[in-house]
Scaffold this motif. Structure first.
Motif, short mmCIF file in Angstrom:
data_model
loop_
_atom_site.label_atom_id
_atom_site.label_comp_id
_atom_site.label_asym_id
_atom_site.label_seq_id
_atom_site.Cartn_x
_atom_site.Cartn_y
_atom_site.Cartn_z
N ALA A 1 57.27 64.52 75.19
CA ALA A 1 56.00 65.23 75.29
C ALA A 1 54.97 64.35 75.97
O ALA A 1 55.22 63.18 76.27
CB ALA A 1 55.51 65.65 73.90
N TRP A 2 53.80 64.91 76.23
CA TRP A 2 52.69 64.12 76.77
C TRP A 2 51.49 64.25 75.85
O TRP A 2 51.35 65.21 75.10
CB TRP A 2 52.32 64.54 78.20
N LEU A 3 50.66 63.23 75.88
CA LEU A 3 49.45 63.20 75.06
C LEU A 3 48.29 62.75 75.92
O LEU A 3 48.32 61.69 76.52
CB LEU A 3 49.63 62.23 73.89
N LEU B 1 48.30 67.35 72.75
CA LEU B 1 49.72 67.09 72.94
C LEU B 1 50.37 68.30 73.58
O LEU B 1 50.11 69.44 73.17
CB LEU B 1 50.37 66.75 71.61
N GLY B 2 51.22 68.06 74.58
CA GLY B 2 51.85 69.17 75.25
C GLY B 2 53.24 68.84 75.75
O GLY B 2 53.72 67.71 75.63
N ASP C 1 45.09 78.61 78.15
CA ASP C 1 45.16 78.47 79.60
C ASP C 1 43.95 77.70 80.14
O ASP C 1 44.08 76.87 81.05
CB ASP C 1 45.26 79.84 80.26
N GLN C 2 42.77 77.97 79.57
CA GLN C 2 41.58 77.21 79.96
C GLN C 2 41.76 75.72 79.67
O GLN C 2 41.39 74.86 80.46
CB GLN C 2 40.35 77.72 79.21
N LEU C 3 42.33 75.43 78.51
CA LEU C 3 42.56 74.04 78.12
C LEU C 3 43.53 73.38 79.08
O LEU C 3 43.30 72.24 79.53
CB LEU C 3 43.10 73.99 76.69
N ARG C 4 44.60 74.06 79.42
CA ARG C 4 45.58 73.50 80.36
C ARG C 4 44.92 73.19 81.70
O ARG C 4 45.11 72.10 82.26
CB ARG C 4 46.73 74.50 80.57
N PHE D 1 52.24 72.74 79.15
CA PHE D 1 51.67 73.63 78.15
C PHE D 1 51.12 72.84 76.97
O PHE D 1 51.90 72.17 76.26
CB PHE D 1 52.73 74.62 77.65
N PRO D 2 49.83 72.90 76.71
CA PRO D 2 49.30 72.29 75.48
C PRO D 2 49.94 72.96 74.26
O PRO D 2 50.06 74.19 74.22
CB PRO D 2 47.80 72.59 75.54
#
Length: 318
Positions: A147-149, A235-236, A280-283, A291-292
């Protein structure tokens, strides 16, 4: 061939049920089959309104799987983990097969001992900044689980996140069925799940940067605003399949336990993920193609109040 036994199962389940879950719903079960330990979804504990698609269920199950992995590794019996191992049994989300015996690593021992100390702390955190080396450890904890953070630094990023989070929170507050379901999991001291008042945040106020769910109706003391510049993590994952969400749950728990081991507290912020337009706004605000999956706040704070957990016997199935 090494096989797990009933004592390994109980050890894994005892650790797994300490994982975080939406509204502390604890939607998991554990069983021993052919010498392997399986983590199962408990569909009866899935939130029908807030989590009709099962995203939060799978995050919780991934987190429980990570805890079970740690417990087994701590005992010198590490596991090889296969997610979604059987298409004919969709409720089986992970199968842990015994790997060769070995001593636990220092990291595994530290994270295992952090399991019982990790819980959502919804109280205000102190203004002390999280050190740079700890931030690096948190990012790495997510990365090794696939994952990514992203850690939001500075008021520009925080203000943008705040607007998205508050917008999503307003959408959810207007949904009467959503609110009714949340109430059924609120103000409870039952071991079967839910959020007790002592573990809830104080009632949100207009100036708060981060929205808080109303789990108890407690009013805060005058002049006690929430932290003006919290450390927020997003995190996504690269994808958004069921497998990705289980991976995200493992990554989330690895990050949260790393934070706990460093003396930090945390609490989850799911509203921007629950509302598709907000997600989607957050992404887009992160500049990410993935994807968050969850947001959370991290910081130093006074001890909070853990939510109750079910007994181990209640989550074991034949």
């Amino acid at each position: 061939m090494t096989r797990y036994d009933s004592s390994d199962l109980r050890r894994a389940a005892a650790a797994g049920l300490q994982a975080p879950s939406m509204y502390n719903s604890q939607p998991w079960a554990f069983r021993l089959r052919d010498g392997a330990i399986e983590v199962l979804a408990d569909p009866g504990r899935q939130l029908t309104i807030a989590d009709h698609g099962g995203w939060a269920l799978r995050l919780a199950l991934g987190a429980a799987t990570f805890n079970a992995r740690l417990a087994l590794a701590w005992a010198g019996t590490p596991a090889e983990v296969r997610l979604l191992p059987d298409t004919d049994e969709p409720d089986v989300v992970a199968r842990l097969t015994a790997a060769p015996h070995r001593p636990p690593t220092y990291t595994e021992r530290d994270l295992y001992t952090a399991i019982e100390r990790r819980y959502s702390n919804r109280h205000p955190f102190w203004p002390d900044p999280v050190p740079a080396d700890v931030r690096v450890r948190l990012i790495e904890a997510a990365r090794v689980e696939g994952a990514w953070l992203d850690l939001l630094v500075g008021m520009t990023a925080l203000t943008g996140f705040s607007e998205i989070a508050h917008s999503a929170d307003r959408v959810l507050r207007r949904d009467q069925r959503y609110q009714a379901e949340m109430i059924t999991w609120t103000d409870t001291e039952s071991d079967s799940g839910g959020i007790p008042v002592a573990a809830a945040a104080a009632v949100a106020e207009a100036q708060d940067l981060i929205p808080q769910r109303n789990f108890g109706g407690r009013r805060r003391a005058p002049g006690r605003d929430y932290e003006p510049e919290p450390l927020v993590g997003i995190l996504g994952t690269a994808g958004d399949r069921k497998l990705d969400q289980l991976m995200a749950g493992q990554a989330l728990q690895h990050v949260l336990l790393t934070a706990t081991d460093a003396g930090l507290s945390s609490s989850l912020i799911s509203q921007p993920i629950e509302v598709p337009t907000a997600r989607d706004q957050l992404r887009r605000s992160l500049g990410r193609s993935g994807f968050p999956q969850i947001a959370f706040r991290i910081g130093y704070g006074q001890p909070g109040h853990p939510s109750p957990r079910r007994d181990v016997a209640d989550v074991l199935v034949g």
